[in-house]
Design a protein around this motif. Structure first.
Motif, mmCIF file in Angstrom:
data_model
loop_
_atom_site.group_PDB
_atom_site.id
_atom_site.type_symbol
_atom_site.label_atom_id
_atom_site.label_comp_id
_atom_site.label_asym_id
_atom_site.label_seq_id
_atom_site.Cartn_x
_atom_site.Cartn_y
_atom_site.Cartn_z
ATOM 1 N N VAL A 182 0.841 -1.203 0.000
ATOM 2 C CA VAL A 182 0.000 0.000 0.000
ATOM 3 C C VAL A 182 0.873 1.248 0.000
ATOM 4 N N ASP A 183 0.479 2.236 -0.811
ATOM 5 C CA ASP A 183 1.139 3.549 -0.836
ATOM 6 C C ASP A 183 0.233 4.668 -0.339
ATOM 7 N N THR A 184 -1.083 4.540 -0.584
ATOM 8 C CA THR A 184 -2.025 5.630 -0.339
ATOM 9 C C THR A 184 -2.964 5.251 0.793
ATOM 10 N N LEU A 185 -3.062 6.131 1.786
ATOM 11 C CA LEU A 185 -3.901 5.886 2.952
ATOM 12 C C LEU A 185 -5.046 6.885 2.993
ATOM 13 N N LEU A 186 -6.253 6.369 3.105
ATOM 14 C CA LEU A 186 -7.463 7.171 3.260
ATOM 15 C C LEU A 186 -7.836 7.140 4.734
ATOM 16 N N PHE A 187 -8.000 8.316 5.345
ATOM 17 C CA PHE A 187 -8.168 8.400 6.795
ATOM 18 C C PHE A 187 -9.595 8.754 7.187
ATOM 19 N N ALA A 188 -10.114 7.998 8.170
ATOM 20 C CA ALA A 188 -11.397 8.283 8.801
ATOM 21 C C ALA A 188 -11.217 8.110 10.307
ATOM 22 N N GLY A 189 -12.173 8.631 11.096
ATOM 23 C CA GLY A 189 -12.150 8.370 12.533
ATOM 24 C C GLY A 189 -12.159 9.602 13.400
ATOM 25 N N VAL A 190 -11.794 9.400 14.670
ATOM 26 C CA VAL A 190 -11.761 10.445 15.682
ATOM 27 C C VAL A 190 -10.475 10.294 16.515
ATOM 28 N N ASN A 191 -10.101 11.320 17.237
ATOM 29 C CA ASN A 191 -10.471 12.697 16.998
ATOM 30 C C ASN A 191 -9.612 13.218 15.850
ATOM 31 N N ALA A 192 -10.232 13.964 14.949
ATOM 32 C CA ALA A 192 -9.532 14.392 13.740
ATOM 33 C C ALA A 192 -8.251 15.151 14.049
ATOM 34 N N ASP A 193 -8.288 15.976 15.086
ATOM 35 C CA ASP A 193 -7.159 16.837 15.421
ATOM 36 C C ASP A 193 -6.171 16.181 16.373
ATOM 37 N N GLN A 194 -6.435 14.961 16.773
ATOM 38 C CA GLN A 194 -5.571 14.280 17.734
ATOM 39 C C GLN A 194 -5.035 12.983 17.125
ATOM 40 N N CYS A 195 -5.712 11.862 17.356
ATOM 41 C CA CYS A 195 -5.166 10.578 16.906
ATOM 42 C C CYS A 195 -5.184 10.424 15.389
ATOM 43 N N VAL A 196 -6.231 10.924 14.731
ATOM 44 C CA VAL A 196 -6.233 10.847 13.268
ATOM 45 C C VAL A 196 -5.078 11.656 12.703
ATOM 46 N N LEU A 197 -4.925 12.888 13.175
ATOM 47 C CA LEU A 197 -3.858 13.747 12.660
ATOM 48 C C LEU A 197 -2.478 13.194 12.998
ATOM 49 N N ALA A 198 -2.285 12.704 14.218
ATOM 50 C CA ALA A 198 -0.978 12.163 14.601
ATOM 51 C C ALA A 198 -0.597 10.975 13.725
ATOM 52 N N THR A 199 -1.569 10.106 13.448
ATOM 53 C CA THR A 199 -1.299 8.946 12.598
ATOM 54 C C THR A 199 -1.041 9.388 11.161
ATOM 55 N N LEU A 200 -1.824 10.336 10.680
ATOM 56 C CA LEU A 200 -1.650 10.862 9.324
ATOM 57 C C LEU A 200 -0.280 11.528 9.163
ATOM 58 N N MET A 201 0.114 12.318 10.144
ATOM 59 C CA MET A 201 1.412 12.995 10.062
ATOM 60 C C MET A 201 2.550 11.989 10.016
ATOM 61 N N ASP A 202 2.499 10.976 10.877
ATOM 62 C CA ASP A 202 3.557 9.965 10.856
ATOM 63 C C ASP A 202 3.572 9.224 9.527
ATOM 64 N N ALA A 203 2.380 8.939 8.989
ATOM 65 C CA ALA A 203 2.312 8.274 7.687
ATOM 66 C C ALA A 203 2.985 9.124 6.615
ATOM 67 N N ALA A 204 2.659 10.415 6.588
ATOM 68 C CA ALA A 204 3.255 11.312 5.598
ATOM 69 C C ALA A 204 4.765 11.410 5.787
ATOM 70 N N ASN A 205 5.206 11.445 7.034
ATOM 71 C CA ASN A 205 6.629 11.607 7.308
ATOM 72 C C ASN A 205 7.458 10.407 6.878
#
Length: 250
Positions: A182-205
């Motif tokens: 997998v290369d592309t991650l589609l994100f859903a869930g809560v809290n958008a500004d906390q765990c979703v964002l932290a996971t998304l940022m690490d994925a991007a990094n």
């Protein structure tokens, strides 16, 4: 889908030869409306990550509600994900549930993580009793750590327990995604500004392409937190789209 998932990264073996060529996976391309730019995606290289849609965060009898947090905003994310899952699964996009699921002894949790959920040190955070249904807050195997009652996990889905705001720290998430090719991650869930964002940022990094589905995320934080999160995803890390447009495209 489970056999297909495992077949994505395998060798072909005979007694006298190991064929290291992975199975060919022809692209399955879609066009998706997104910001700051529209996207062309390969469904063969995509996965849906659903973060923390669990009873302790999203159920009226869960832990957050029991301590007075207004969880009503999480309902929209739960309902959007429920509506999108049939189309996502039909398109054979892997569905990965990334939830808090802590060890009962909490031995891997540092003080700063424990402090977030029990800032006064009263013993009311991770691992404590929360309600008649949630026997131990965010503890693996408990009702509170389970995916919220409104949503259904099927055997082909993948479950990852996490122990930080980010689903990548101290978990097998990255290994699982790489084995899924997998290369592309589609994100859903809560809290958008906390765990979703932290996971998304690490994925991007670490090099994943990241897309936040804005109608499939929610937060119990003030609205300006969500506004800033959406802005920063578009500005710094990746893209935003909607689950509704994804389903329509699929």
């Amino acid at each position: 889908m489970s056999s297909t998932v495992h077949d994505r990264n395998r060798w072909t073996l005979t007694p006298d030869r190991a064929d290291l060529r992975r199975p060919a996976r022809p692209p399955r391309s879609i066009e998706l409306s997104a910001l700051p730019q529209d996207l062309s995606l390969d469904l063969e290289r995509a996965a849906l990550l659903i973060v923390d849609l669990q009873n302790d965060f999203c159920h009226p009898d869960g832990w957050l509600a029991s301590i007075g947090v207004d969880i009503s905003g999480t309902r929209a994310a739960v309902e959007t994900v429920a509506a999108a899952l049939p189309a996502v699964r039909a398109a054979q996009i892997p569905v990965i549930w990334v939830n808090w699921g802590n060890r009962p002894d909490r031995v891997n949790l540092p003080p700063n993580v424990l402090h977030v959920y029990d800032p006064a040190g009263d013993g009311n955070g991770i691992g404590s009793p929360a309600s008649s249904l949630s026997t131990a807050v965010l503890e693996a195997g408990s009702w509170g750590a389970a995916v919220v009652d409104d949503l259904t996990i099927v055997p082909e889905d993948i479950r990852i327990d996490k122990y930080r705001m980010s689903g990548f720290v101290d978990t097998p998430l990255d290994s699982a995604l790489r084995n899924l090719r997998v290369d592309t991650l589609l994100f859903a869930g809560v809290n958008a500004d906390q765990c979703v964002l932290a996971t998304l940022m690490d994925a991007a990094n670490i090099g994943y392409d990241v897309v936040m589905l804005t109608d499939a995320v929610a937060t119990t934080s003030p609205s300006y937190c969500l506004d800033a999160t959406v802005y920063n995803v578009r500005q710094c890390f990746g893209f935003t789209a909607t689950a509704a447009d994804l389903v329509k495209t699929l």
